[in-house]
Scaffold this motif. Structure first.
Motif, mmCIF file in Angstrom:
data_model
loop_
_atom_site.group_PDB
_atom_site.id
_atom_site.type_symbol
_atom_site.label_atom_id
_atom_site.label_comp_id
_atom_site.label_asym_id
_atom_site.label_seq_id
_atom_site.Cartn_x
_atom_site.Cartn_y
_atom_site.Cartn_z
ATOM 1 N N ASN A 1 80.551 -5.622 48.252
ATOM 2 C CA ASN A 1 80.170 -6.616 49.262
ATOM 3 C C ASN A 1 79.368 -5.937 50.373
ATOM 4 O OD1 ASN A 1 80.402 -9.330 50.463
ATOM 5 N ND2 ASN A 1 81.569 -8.278 52.042
ATOM 6 N N ILE A 2 78.411 -6.696 50.936
ATOM 7 C CA ILE A 2 77.595 -6.207 52.040
ATOM 8 C C ILE A 2 77.599 -7.265 53.135
ATOM 9 C CG2 ILE A 2 75.376 -5.199 52.707
ATOM 10 C CD1 ILE A 2 74.752 -5.285 49.611
ATOM 11 N N SER A 3 77.831 -6.847 54.360
ATOM 12 C CA SER A 3 77.797 -7.790 55.473
ATOM 13 C C SER A 3 77.153 -7.110 56.678
ATOM 14 C CB SER A 3 79.206 -8.257 55.838
ATOM 15 O OG SER A 3 80.016 -7.158 56.238
ATOM 16 N N TYR A 4 76.666 -7.926 57.596
ATOM 17 C CA TYR A 4 76.111 -7.360 58.823
ATOM 18 C C TYR A 4 76.415 -8.267 60.004
ATOM 19 C CZ TYR A 4 72.148 -10.643 59.079
ATOM 20 O OH TYR A 4 71.382 -11.762 59.196
ATOM 21 N N ASP A 5 76.448 -7.697 61.183
ATOM 22 C CA ASP A 5 76.646 -8.485 62.399
ATOM 23 C C ASP A 5 75.779 -7.916 63.512
ATOM 24 O OD1 ASP A 5 78.461 -6.606 64.195
ATOM 25 O OD2 ASP A 5 79.279 -6.524 62.161
ATOM 26 N N GLN A 6 75.471 -8.772 64.484
ATOM 27 C CA GLN A 6 74.616 -8.384 65.597
ATOM 28 C C GLN A 6 75.192 -8.891 66.913
ATOM 29 O OE1 GLN A 6 71.068 -10.256 63.618
ATOM 30 N NE2 GLN A 6 70.018 -8.416 64.361
ATOM 31 N N ALA B 1 72.339 -8.475 72.299
ATOM 32 C CA ALA B 1 71.222 -7.531 72.432
ATOM 33 C C ALA B 1 70.647 -7.187 71.058
ATOM 34 C CB ALA B 1 71.685 -6.263 73.154
ATOM 35 N N GLY B 2 71.533 -7.087 70.071
ATOM 36 C CA GLY B 2 71.087 -6.782 68.720
ATOM 37 C C GLY B 2 70.181 -7.870 68.154
ATOM 38 N N ARG B 3 70.514 -9.125 68.436
ATOM 39 C CA ARG B 3 69.671 -10.219 67.964
ATOM 40 C C ARG B 3 68.336 -10.234 68.709
ATOM 41 N NH1 ARG B 3 72.244 -15.849 66.469
ATOM 42 N NH2 ARG B 3 70.248 -15.777 65.393
ATOM 43 N N LEU B 4 68.386 -9.859 69.988
ATOM 44 C CA LEU B 4 67.165 -9.857 70.791
ATOM 45 C C LEU B 4 66.196 -8.776 70.316
ATOM 46 C CD1 LEU B 4 65.692 -11.046 73.239
ATOM 47 C CD2 LEU B 4 66.860 -9.348 74.665
ATOM 48 N N PHE B 5 66.743 -7.581 70.001
ATOM 49 C CA PHE B 5 65.893 -6.457 69.604
ATOM 50 C C PHE B 5 65.973 -6.143 68.105
ATOM 51 C CE2 PHE B 5 66.854 -5.652 74.135
ATOM 52 C CZ PHE B 5 65.561 -5.677 74.630
ATOM 53 N N ASN B 6 66.641 -7.028 67.361
ATOM 54 C CA ASN B 6 66.714 -6.950 65.896
ATOM 55 C C ASN B 6 67.324 -5.647 65.381
ATOM 56 O OD1 ASN B 6 66.538 -7.908 63.338
ATOM 57 N ND2 ASN B 6 64.323 -7.740 63.152
ATOM 58 N N TYR B 7 68.531 -5.353 65.830
ATOM 59 C CA TYR B 7 69.308 -4.265 65.250
ATOM 60 C C TYR B 7 70.759 -4.729 65.129
ATOM 61 C CZ TYR B 7 71.150 -3.176 69.945
ATOM 62 O OH TYR B 7 71.776 -3.237 71.168
ATOM 63 N N GLY B 8 71.544 -4.026 64.314
ATOM 64 C CA GLY B 8 72.922 -4.449 64.134
ATOM 65 C C GLY B 8 73.735 -3.473 63.312
ATOM 66 N N HIS B 9 74.925 -3.922 62.974
ATOM 67 C CA HIS B 9 75.904 -3.128 62.215
ATOM 68 C C HIS B 9 75.973 -3.661 60.792
ATOM 69 C CE1 HIS B 9 80.366 -3.129 61.017
ATOM 70 N NE2 HIS B 9 79.904 -1.944 60.697
ATOM 71 N N ASN C 1 73.725 0.399 64.529
ATOM 72 C CA ASN C 1 72.400 0.353 65.174
ATOM 73 C C ASN C 1 71.259 0.396 64.156
ATOM 74 O OD1 ASN C 1 73.583 0.312 67.775
ATOM 75 N ND2 ASN C 1 73.736 2.543 67.779
ATOM 76 N N VAL C 2 71.440 -0.328 63.061
ATOM 77 C CA VAL C 2 70.419 -0.349 62.007
ATOM 78 C C VAL C 2 69.263 -1.249 62.419
ATOM 79 C CG1 VAL C 2 69.954 -0.909 59.592
ATOM 80 C CG2 VAL C 2 72.174 0.039 60.253
ATOM 81 N N ASN C 3 68.067 -0.742 62.304
ATOM 82 C CA ASN C 3 66.883 -1.560 62.570
ATOM 83 C C ASN C 3 66.701 -2.583 61.444
ATOM 84 O OD1 ASN C 3 64.626 -2.182 64.180
ATOM 85 N ND2 ASN C 3 63.282 -1.038 62.816
ATOM 86 N N HIS C 4 66.509 -3.845 61.784
ATOM 87 C CA HIS C 4 66.372 -4.927 60.800
ATOM 88 C C HIS C 4 67.548 -4.924 59.809
ATOM 89 C CE1 HIS C 4 62.321 -5.979 62.101
ATOM 90 N NE2 HIS C 4 62.021 -4.692 62.084
ATOM 91 N N PRO C 5 68.763 -5.175 60.279
ATOM 92 C CA PRO C 5 69.929 -5.107 59.379
ATOM 93 C C PRO C 5 69.879 -6.106 58.229
ATOM 94 C CG PRO C 5 70.517 -6.148 61.461
ATOM 95 C CD PRO C 5 69.151 -5.577 61.642
ATOM 96 N N LYS C 6 69.327 -7.303 58.477
ATOM 97 C CA LYS C 6 69.251 -8.296 57.402
ATOM 98 C C LYS C 6 68.339 -7.808 56.280
ATOM 99 C CE LYS C 6 68.425 -13.208 56.488
ATOM 100 N NZ LYS C 6 67.597 -12.982 55.284
ATOM 101 N N ARG C 7 67.244 -7.142 56.646
ATOM 102 C CA ARG C 7 66.334 -6.616 55.622
ATOM 103 C C ARG C 7 67.047 -5.578 54.763
ATOM 104 N NH1 ARG C 7 60.975 -3.761 57.686
ATOM 105 N NH2 ARG C 7 62.536 -2.279 58.429
#
Length: 201
Positions: free
Chosen positions: A88-93, A96-104, A120-126
């Motif tokens: 399974n793969i999941s991510y959250d933001q 600030a993460g949504r504003l600058f497009n980074y997340g866990h 702090n992954v850049n473009h976590p959804k990608r």
């Protein structure tokens, strides 16, 4: 293949600190001509280059077979997660993460280590979507290999009639075994043993 980095926002504070050191060094040189001012400015530049180089080597790579996490400029750290072990793969933001497009990003694997966390992954959804797509391609590749093995086994053991009669059932059983392995219910060794018994039955 995808190569991604931590968010560029991680470089903002080091850049400001470096800029401040350079400015302070220049002010010192202008007010009291001294080698110390130049040293402070050089220190600021060196600090920035070190932090940027460290950021540049902290990467996540998605290949056709695994996800690789590498980091370290002077030291080195690397961890691999095979695609067939990822459940399974999941991510959250954050806001600030949504504003600058980074997340866990969290990857659940069938290995003993359990979950692997990328922060702090850049473009976590990608990253998540790329891993999901790579898993689908890997699964199709494995099914193709299994079909080839099954056809070869049928040819070796009974000709066209046996192949026509037994192929659908064996294909279904191979798919079931593969799904059990992907869910972590079967280890790689157990999966290979069961597949070998099925093909040699």
């Amino acid at each position: 293949m995808l190569v991604t980095y931590t968010s560029w926002t991680a470089l903002v504070l080091p850049f400001l600190v470096s800029l401040a050191l350079v400015v302070v060094g220049i002010v010192i040189v202008l007010r009291v001509p001294s080698v110390w001012g130049w040293l402070v400015s050089v220190l600021g530049v060196v600090y920035w280059l070190m932090r940027y180089a460290t950021w540049k080597v902290n990467i996540w790579v998605v290949t056709n077979f695994r996800v690789v996490d590498e980091a370290g400029l002077l030291t080195h750290y690397a961890k691999e997660s095979p695609l067939d072990k990822i459940n399974n793969i999941s991510y959250d933001q954050t806001v600030a993460g949504r504003l600058f497009n980074y997340g866990h990003v969290e990857i659940q694997t069938a290995a003993e280590a359990g979950a692997t966390d990328y922060y702090n992954v850049n473009h976590p959804k990608r990253l998540k979507d790329t891993i999901t797509a790579a898993q689908a391609e890997y699964k199709n590749w494995q099914f193709s290999n299994q079909a080839t093995q099954m056809a070869a086994a049928m040819d070796a053991r009974g000709g066209a009639a046996a192949k026509a009669a037994g192929a659908p059932a064996i294909a279904h059983e191979l798919e079931r075994l593969f799904e059990l392995k992907m869910k972590g219910a079967l280890s790689e060794e157990e999966y290979n043993r069961a597949k070998a018994r099925l093909l040699n039955h």
